[in-house]
Structure formats: C-alpha cells, structure tokens
Design a protein around this motif. Structure first.
Motif, PDB file in Angstrom:
ATOM      1  N   THR A 243     -27.784 -59.064 103.660  1.00 62.13           N
ATOM      2  CA  THR A 243     -27.402 -58.614 102.325  1.00 62.13           C
ATOM      3  C   THR A 243     -26.173 -57.727 102.418  1.00 62.13           C
ATOM      4  O   THR A 243     -26.127 -56.810 103.235  1.00 62.13           O
ATOM      5  CB  THR A 243     -28.541 -57.815 101.655  1.00 62.13           C
ATOM      6  N   LYS A 244     -25.195 -58.037 101.600  1.00 61.83           N
ATOM      7  CA  LYS A 244     -24.006 -57.180 101.491  1.00 61.83           C
ATOM      8  C   LYS A 244     -23.686 -57.040 100.004  1.00 61.83           C
ATOM      9  O   LYS A 244     -23.432 -58.036  99.321  1.00 61.83           O
ATOM     10  CB  LYS A 244     -22.814 -57.765 102.237  1.00 61.83           C
ATOM     11  N   SER A 245     -23.704 -55.798  99.511  1.00 58.22           N
ATOM     12  CA  SER A 245     -23.474 -55.565  98.086  1.00 58.22           C
ATOM     13  C   SER A 245     -22.576 -54.358  97.881  1.00 58.22           C
ATOM     14  O   SER A 245     -22.449 -53.480  98.747  1.00 58.22           O
ATOM     15  CB  SER A 245     -24.802 -55.367  97.352  1.00 58.22           C
ATOM     16  N   TYR A 246     -21.971 -54.338  96.700  1.00 61.55           N
ATOM     17  CA  TYR A 246     -21.070 -53.247  96.303  1.00 61.55           C
ATOM     18  C   TYR A 246     -21.333 -52.936  94.838  1.00 61.55           C
ATOM     19  O   TYR A 246     -21.502 -53.853  94.015  1.00 61.55           O
ATOM     20  CB  TYR A 246     -19.621 -53.676  96.508  1.00 61.55           C
ATOM     21  N   ALA A 247     -21.393 -51.669  94.472  1.00 60.28           N
ATOM     22  CA  ALA A 247     -21.656 -51.288  93.086  1.00 60.28           C
ATOM     23  C   ALA A 247     -20.912 -50.011  92.738  1.00 60.28           C
ATOM     24  O   ALA A 247     -20.853 -49.066  93.532  1.00 60.28           O
ATOM     25  CB  ALA A 247     -23.157 -51.095  92.855  1.00 60.28           C
ATOM     26  N   ASP A 248     -20.314 -50.003  91.528  1.00 62.70           N
ATOM     27  CA  ASP A 248     -19.726 -48.780  90.980  1.00 62.70           C
ATOM     28  C   ASP A 248     -20.821 -47.978  90.283  1.00 62.70           C
ATOM     29  O   ASP A 248     -21.713 -48.543  89.653  1.00 62.70           O
ATOM     30  CB  ASP A 248     -18.629 -49.122  89.965  1.00 62.70           C
ATOM     31  N   LEU A 249     -20.716 -46.646  90.365  1.00 61.90           N
ATOM     32  CA  LEU A 249     -21.744 -45.779  89.787  1.00 61.90           C
ATOM     33  C   LEU A 249     -21.111 -44.751  88.854  1.00 61.90           C
ATOM     34  O   LEU A 249     -19.919 -44.448  88.959  1.00 61.90           O
ATOM     35  CB  LEU A 249     -22.515 -45.040  90.897  1.00 61.90           C
ATOM     36  N   ASP A 250     -21.911 -44.231  87.939  1.00 67.09           N
ATOM     37  CA  ASP A 250     -21.520 -43.113  87.083  1.00 67.09           C
ATOM     38  C   ASP A 250     -22.392 -41.917  87.434  1.00 67.09           C
ATOM     39  O   ASP A 250     -23.575 -42.066  87.739  1.00 67.09           O
ATOM     40  CB  ASP A 250     -21.687 -43.465  85.607  1.00 67.09           C
ATOM     41  N   GLN A 251     -21.813 -40.701  87.338  1.00 65.45           N
ATOM     42  CA  GLN A 251     -22.536 -39.506  87.750  1.00 65.45           C
ATOM     43  C   GLN A 251     -23.307 -38.850  86.604  1.00 65.45           C
ATOM     44  O   GLN A 251     -24.459 -38.507  86.738  1.00 65.45           O
ATOM     45  CB  GLN A 251     -21.556 -38.492  88.356  1.00 65.45           C
TER      46      GLN A 251
END
Length: 285
Positions: A243-251
């Motif tokens: 599994t390889k994933s990337y995600a943008d997050l908000d604080q």
C-alpha cells in the motif's frame, strides 16, 4: 460524492461462476472469528455481524470504513475527507482495543503509540466478507481484542480463470480503477489485485475562514494470495499486500489550510502459512 461505475467481466469460465455462487451460499452461514474455527452462526453465543460478498456488492460502498458505519455497536470517525485518518470504536472502547485482521495477518500498527489501525487506505474492492465480533475476545486473540475483533477476508482463488476490471469516476476529479485476476494453474491457486485511486477531494476546514485548499488523496494497492497443494493433506500459502498512499490534511477551522500538512504511507504486509491436516480433516495445524 456522485460516482459512476463501469464494470467489465473480461473472461470467466462457467465452472468458476458456479463454484463462486456455491461458495458464497455456504460461507454466508459460517463464522470463523468467534471460535477460530468454522462454526455455524446459529451455534454461536457471541454478538457478531457478518458482511458477506452479496452485501458488499449491493451496497457499493467505496471503502471498508463506509461498510462498518452500518454495523450495530460500532462507531466510526474520520478526520476529514476520504483518505484521512479513520478509526473504529467498538462498543465505546478505544480504537486500540479492537483487533483488526486481514487474511490472518494483524493490521494494528505496532509503530503507533496506541497500536490502533487506521482504515483510511483500506477499500472495499477485492473484499470477500467481513466478520465483526463484539465483546472481549482476549482468550483467543490476546489483549488487543478487549473490545472485539474485525476480521476481513479478501477474495480467495477460484477454480478456472476469472478476470475482472472495474472503473469509476465522479465529482472532485475522482477516478478509480481495479483489476482482479483469480484462478488455478495445476496445484497453484492465485488471487491478484491492483487498485489505483485519485481525487482532488474537498476542504475539511470551513470556507468561512478563507480555507480553499482541497485535500487531495491518492492510493495505490497491490495484493496477492498464492496457495499450493504440496500433498493431499499439506498445503502452503503466501499473502503479500503493498500500500502506498498520499493525503492532504487540514489542521483546524481558522487556520486549516497548510500545504505542508500531509501524510504519506508506504506499507508492506507479508504472511506465509503451512497447513497440515490429519485424521480426515479432524485435526488441522
């Protein structure tokens, strides 16, 4: 989120289809998680929920966490859009009190201080069934199963040859492709799956405070399940999942957008087993 689904069955022998229907009919009445052996559901005293393959196909949920939302006694939290941290609270207990297993391999993160499993990158594609047993299961599974256990089974190798292609697209530039091959070659049985998904996502932080950056997500998964019959009563199997994933997050709400606040995940899962039975299957090791 609107989604449009296109499915194509490239090739499938009639024998494999008949075999699959027979297997699903019998497997829906059997639970293995509550006793660690195949047991009829009417003989179990534990509180459990079984999500079988027909349920998964009819619900058309995107991820496993979406399937678990409908399970009684189970609460689900997600920190933002798709691909962000997702946890399960079984009967009000902490997430690290629930043991999560995929094809016999424990998914709880040993590198995390809590040891809880993050469901953000686990999708419903190539999942055969899910068994949820509520209540303490520590005598069978150890201290990680204080609240219960979530046991997930991927599609098993089938007789004949079966190739499936599934493609989806939707709003927020969502696209997802899934390719699955299942079959047998002599004594070798195989199940191979590849999934790729990407979306621009939405902003989890409110736009009232000027947050406009979308929280994108990209996920790549390769999984394989190989089994070989060495002798009539001796077999070996190897499971590998990448599994390889990337995600943008908000604080937070007022200063949520931060282009540097993101998560990257790369994970390898390997499990090998040697299965031996004697006395006409009455003793298995």
């Amino acid at each position: 989120m609107k989604r449009f689904i296109f499915s194509l069955l490239l090739f499938s022998s009639s024998f494999a289809i008949a075999q699959k229907d027979t297997m699903n009919a019998s497997i829906s009445e059997i639970v293995v998680s509550a006793t660690r052996t195949a047991t009829s559901s009417i003989r179990l005293a534990s509180s459990f929920t079984l999500i079988n393959s027909s349920d998964i196909e009819s619900k058309q949920k995107l991820s496993v966490i979406d399937l678990l939302r409908e399970v009684p006694g189970l609460s689900v939290t997600r920190s933002g859009g798709i691909g962000t941290m997702s946890n399960v609270f079984l009967r009000g207990a902490n997430p690290y009190h629930t043991l999560v297993i995929l094809d016999g391999a424990v998914l709880n993160d040993p590198s995390s201080p809590s040891g809880a499993y993050d469901f953000s990158s686990l999708f419903a594609d190539n999942i055969e069934r899910i068994e949820i047993v509520r209540g303490p299961q520590s005598t069978l599974y150890g201290s990680d199963a204080i609240a219960g256990i979530i046991n997930i089974f991927s599609r098993r190798p089938e007789n004949g040859f079966n190739l499936r292609l599934n493609a989806e697209t939707g709003s927020n530039s969502l696209y997802k492709g899934n390719l699955t091959a299942l079959g047998t070659i002599g004594k070798l049985a195989y199940s191979i799956n590849f999934l790729k998904m990407k979306t621009d996502g939405i902003s989890a932080a409110s736009s009232r405070y000027g947050n406009s950056e979308r929280d994108g997500f990209e996920n790549n998964i390769f999984s394989s399940n190989l089994g070989y019959d060495i002798l009539p009563n001796l077999s070996a199997s190897v499971i590998y999942r990448y599994t390889k994933s990337y995600a943008d997050l908000d604080q937070n709400e007022k200063m949520g957008d931060d282009i540097n606040f993101k998560t990257d995940l790369e994970e390898h899962l390997v499990r090998g087993t040697l299965n031996y039975d004697m006395f006409q299957g009455k003793w298995e090791s």
